[in-house]
Design a protein around this motif. Structure first.
Motif, mmCIF file in Angstrom:
data_model
loop_
_atom_site.group_PDB
_atom_site.id
_atom_site.type_symbol
_atom_site.label_atom_id
_atom_site.label_comp_id
_atom_site.label_asym_id
_atom_site.label_seq_id
_atom_site.Cartn_x
_atom_site.Cartn_y
_atom_site.Cartn_z
ATOM 1 N N SER A 1 -12.782 4.083 -11.676
ATOM 2 C CA SER A 1 -12.388 2.785 -11.144
ATOM 3 C C SER A 1 -12.509 2.698 -9.617
ATOM 4 C CB SER A 1 -10.954 2.530 -11.601
ATOM 5 O OG SER A 1 -10.175 1.934 -10.622
ATOM 6 N N SER A 2 -12.581 1.456 -9.111
ATOM 7 C CA SER A 2 -12.709 1.226 -7.665
ATOM 8 C C SER A 2 -11.352 1.217 -6.970
ATOM 9 C CB SER A 2 -13.413 -0.105 -7.427
ATOM 10 O OG SER A 2 -12.605 -1.166 -7.897
ATOM 11 N N ARG A 3 -10.282 1.441 -7.719
ATOM 12 C CA ARG A 3 -8.930 1.297 -7.174
ATOM 13 C C ARG A 3 -8.736 2.107 -5.885
ATOM 14 N NH1 ARG A 3 -6.283 4.040 -12.516
ATOM 15 N NH2 ARG A 3 -7.661 2.455 -13.366
ATOM 16 N N GLU A 4 -8.468 1.401 -4.810
ATOM 17 C CA GLU A 4 -8.225 2.070 -3.533
ATOM 18 C C GLU A 4 -6.880 2.795 -3.568
ATOM 19 O OE1 GLU A 4 -9.780 -0.135 -0.244
ATOM 20 O OE2 GLU A 4 -8.227 0.600 1.117
ATOM 21 N N HIS A 5 -6.071 2.433 -4.576
ATOM 22 C CA HIS A 5 -4.781 3.096 -4.767
ATOM 23 C C HIS A 5 -4.946 4.615 -4.863
ATOM 24 C CE1 HIS A 5 -4.940 -0.969 -6.317
ATOM 25 N NE2 HIS A 5 -3.631 -1.087 -6.231
ATOM 26 N N ASN B 1 -16.082 5.680 -0.087
ATOM 27 C CA ASN B 1 -15.836 4.567 0.841
ATOM 28 C C ASN B 1 -14.356 4.334 1.044
ATOM 29 O OD1 ASN B 1 -18.096 3.437 1.919
ATOM 30 N ND2 ASN B 1 -18.525 2.164 0.124
ATOM 31 N N ASN B 2 -13.626 4.309 -0.078
ATOM 32 C CA ASN B 2 -12.185 4.056 -0.003
ATOM 33 C C ASN B 2 -11.486 5.141 0.808
ATOM 34 O OD1 ASN B 2 -12.350 1.735 -1.538
ATOM 35 N ND2 ASN B 2 -11.846 2.753 -3.466
ATOM 36 N N TRP C 1 -4.982 5.706 -1.380
ATOM 37 C CA TRP C 1 -3.626 5.525 -0.830
ATOM 38 C C TRP C 1 -2.690 6.632 -1.334
ATOM 39 C CZ3 TRP C 1 -3.519 -0.316 -2.558
ATOM 40 C CH2 TRP C 1 -4.407 -1.052 -1.759
ATOM 41 N N ASN D 1 -12.160 4.635 4.447
ATOM 42 C CA ASN D 1 -11.437 3.461 4.946
ATOM 43 C C ASN D 1 -9.943 3.719 5.096
ATOM 44 O OD1 ASN D 1 -13.609 1.768 5.291
ATOM 45 N ND2 ASN D 1 -13.547 0.998 3.187
ATOM 46 N N ASN D 2 -9.493 4.882 4.622
ATOM 47 C CA ASN D 2 -8.073 5.208 4.724
ATOM 48 C C ASN D 2 -7.827 6.507 5.478
ATOM 49 O OD1 ASN D 2 -6.330 3.180 3.059
ATOM 50 N ND2 ASN D 2 -8.248 3.454 1.936
ATOM 51 N N ARG E 1 0.811 -1.219 0.000
ATOM 52 C CA ARG E 1 0.000 0.000 0.000
ATOM 53 C C ARG E 1 0.847 1.274 0.000
ATOM 54 N NH1 ARG E 1 -5.375 -0.269 3.172
ATOM 55 N NH2 ARG E 1 -5.984 -2.447 2.977
ATOM 56 N N ILE F 1 -17.734 4.829 -4.684
ATOM 57 C CA ILE F 1 -16.688 3.878 -4.258
ATOM 58 C C ILE F 1 -15.495 4.641 -3.693
ATOM 59 C CG2 ILE F 1 -15.266 1.886 -4.899
ATOM 60 C CD1 ILE F 1 -17.102 1.348 -7.235
#
Lengths: 470, 194
Positions: free
Chosen positions: B79-83, B107-108, B86, B111-112, B34, B104
């Motif tokens: 895109s859903s990329r949580e990157h 949410n991401n 990050w 969550n970070n 990550r 999305i």
């Protein structure tokens, strides 16, 4: 006795709530979880760090798709970081007991192509994947949506996510489609009307005669792009076409189990009078072959229309500068360099058949490079069995091996900077198909027409008396 | 990391529909950890093909700095990329303010440990204007009271009570879900797809 009137979405949602408390999001149960190499490694790492295991390994299915080469898949992946990512997936699946359809496996392919074709995706299920195009599976009447890697980790560990119930939207399209108009045109039309943010916060149900007459492949194309208007997902009520598609597929229920599932599936429709937070209606007759001109999927027009002028936000001007196009111009006749037929939006056997049927006895224009990337090993095998590969070969189209490929250009399949590509994929964002690449999103038929003429073309002018199924 | 009340300057990025491919292009998603995504945040807007900084991009303009990103509507679409979350977090952003966010991404972000604040269009034009006039404009973020303020005016925002508590205390959803093992197993006994 009166029963509460519910939408299709509500019926499935309510059936999957493990626990609902006022102050917290719902604990929401996930029936099937797809994973791939790009958004899963950090999730497995998280499990290891927390000392957790995979709760239900049989409900998770893995494949390698985003990063894989589309040539020489029998050889080791040349690019080191991609190879490490694919190998990491293999190791993680082995360690945690998850079935993997990796490179070389007969079931390998784009995650949203293989789920349906193997019969894993079924009506009334909840399905997630660390990929926004998970909405594709909604075509079967399931609640399917993309999640981030933290949530991938949570699903692996608990088979649940925390979810707040989204609002519901109904998009109804009635009437018959005109010649040369495919389901891709329907969804590009819808997004162009309601914008790339028009369904944010909603879960969409598509209905109406223009939807119910579509094949499963065509329905998947529609649901696939729900995310491109911001929707959490999109779904279509299952019907005879759905059940017929599922029957006999590897993971579809059999015998008594089929009957039991059918009893559930036959309850999956929005009750008459069910209320949606928003309802939008369209007439199928208004839809012509679509093409995008800008840098988000909402920037689309009918092929006969001119590029609109900026609305004062600067967004279209910015896109025109990136695309090197001008407002007021028509795109018909615009010279192109590449054609990409593939991605989880349009890489299924029906798409390839349609393209083959159109290009039979034709040849690509000299100025264009054409890549056809099948969605899965099964699609590839079927195309070869039907002789489509020979038609493509004669036309000068290159039939490659399955993967996400030039949709997001994580592998070698990149459109060079400044070059134009007509693409059947789902996103025309800046640099999406490679740094500096310029994308026109279109249907497989419009893409095939562009391949043959070397220019953006109104496919209807080439269709003389031929009827194409949608 | 627990999320405390704080005051900082902001970076303005008025573009609309900023998609996750711009936040972190797909070619940088090949990592299996990550860490380290911040250096490629907004890569193709920030650097030219030779890797030189583009002087017209806001992250390359030293007059703008801070852990608050103020941006146009529909931030984080695609895109859903949580990157993407990050990369923003690794670069140092703790708050993103916009008229609205893609689901999305939101949410991401949460969550970070990134707080997405939704503001109305009028407030957004005020804040952009304030930063334009004075890049050292201070914004106060008060998560416990669901308020933020600048130029002596205070605005409220909404956040799910559960998410708020997670942010403030530095908890994540995993602990909560793991604690639901009993109810989940009970649910599975009756469920059609188990």
């Amino acid at each position: 006795m009166s029963k509460k009137v519910k939408t299709l979405f509500d019926k499935i949602y309510d059936k999957h709530v493990v626990e609902s408390r006022d102050a917290s999001p719902d604990v929401f149960y996930i029936d099937r979880h797809f994973i791939h190499e790009v958004t899963s490694p950090q999730a497995f790492d998280g499990l290891r760090k927390k000392g957790l295991t995979v709760a239900r390994p049989k409900q998770t299915i893995a494949t390698a798709d985003h990063n894989v080469p589309t040539l020489n898949q029998h050889l080791p992946i040349k690019e080191m970081l991609s190879r490490i990512q694919v190998e990491t997936l293999t190791q993680n699946c082995k360690e945690f007991g998850i079935d993997l359809y990796g490179l070389g496996h007969e079931n390998q392919g784009i995650v949203h192509v293989i789920g349906p074709e193997l019969g894993i995706t079924q009506p009334g299920m909840t399905i997630v994947c660390g990929d926004s195009h998970t909405s594709t599976h909604g075509a079967f009447g399931s609640i399917a949506f993309g999640i981030g890697t933290s949530e991938v980790e949570q699903v692996l560990a608990t088979q649940c996510v925390l979810q707040s119930k989204p609002k519901t939207m109904k998009i109804e399209i009635n009437g018959a489609l005109s010649e040369g108009v495919l389901s891709k045109d329907i969804i590009l039309y819808i997004i162009s009307k309601i914008s790339a943010a028009g369904a944010t916060g909603y879960f969409v149900e598509y209905c109406g005669t223009a939807i119910s007459s579509l094949s499963m492949e065509a329905r998947m194309t529609i649901c696939n792009m729900s995310i491109e208007m911001g929707a959490r997902g999109g779904l279509i009520a299952p019907d005879e076409i759905t059940f017929e598609y599922l029957k006999g597929r590897s993971f579809a229920p059999k015998g008594e189990d089929w009957d039991k599932k059918m009893a559930y599936w036959s309850t999956l429709f929005s009750d008459p009078g069910a209320s949606f937070d928003k309802v939008i209606n369209f007439d199928a007759a208004d839809i012509e072959p679509m093409i995008t001109y800008g840098t988000n999927p909402g920037m689309g027009i009918g092929i006969s229309h001119a590029i609109p002028t900026d609305d004062g936000t600067g967004e279209i001007d910015k896109a025109m500068s990136y695309m090197n196009l001008s407002s007021g111009e028509n795109l018909e006749g615009q010279q192109i360099d590449y054609v990409f037929i593939g991605s989880c939006t349009n890489s299924r056997i029906e798409d390839l058949r349609l393209v083959a049927d159109f290009v039979k006895d034709k040849r690509k224009a000299d100025n264009v490079e054409v890549w056809i990337v099948p969605g899965s090993k099964k699609v590839e095998a079927q195309a070869i069995e039907e002789g489509l590969d020979q038609i493509f070969l004669k036309a000068g189209f290159e039939l490659r091996q399955p993967g996400c490929s030039a949709c997001l250009a994580m592998n070698e399949d990149k459109v060079p900077a400044g070059k134009y590509c007509v693409s059947t994929s789902n996103r025309n964002f800046e640099g999406r198909q490679g740094p500096g690449s310029r994308t026109f999103l279109a249907s497989p038929l419009t893409a095939a027409a562009a391949a043959v003429t070397g220019k953006i073309t109104d496919v209807r002018k080439l269709l003389k008396n031929t009827t194409y199924a949608v | 990391m627990p999320f405390d009340k704080f005051i900082d300057t902001a970076v303005p990025l008025p573009a609309t529909n900023v998609d996750t491919d711009q936040i972190i292009p797909a070619r940088f998603l090949k990592a299996t950890t990550r860490e380290g995504f911040g250096k490629n945040l907004f890569r193709d807007w920030r650097y030219d093909n030779e890797g030189n900084e583009k002087s017209d991009f806001v992250l390359n303009q030293s007059i703008f700095s801070g852990s608050i990103l103020v941006t146009g509507k529909n931030f984080g679409c695609g895109s859903s990329r949580e990157h993407a979350a990050w990369a923003l977090s690794d670069y140092g952003f703790k708050v993103v303010i916009s008229t609205f966010f893609a689901d999305i991404f939101k949410n991401n972000a949460l969550n970070n440990g990134i707080l997405p604040i939704v503001a109305d269009a009028v407030t957004m034009s005020k804040i952009f204007k304030a930063i334009e006039i004075d890049p050292t404009t201070k914004i106060e973020i008060d998560l416990p009271n669901e308020r933020w303020s600048f130029d002596r005016e205070t605005y409220s925002f909404e956040i799910n009570a559960f998410k708020k508590e997670c942010l403030i205390k530095g908890y994540n959803n995993m602990d909560y879900l793991v604690s639901k093992k009993g109810p989940i197993e009970k649910f599975e006994q009756e469920h059609i797809y188990c």
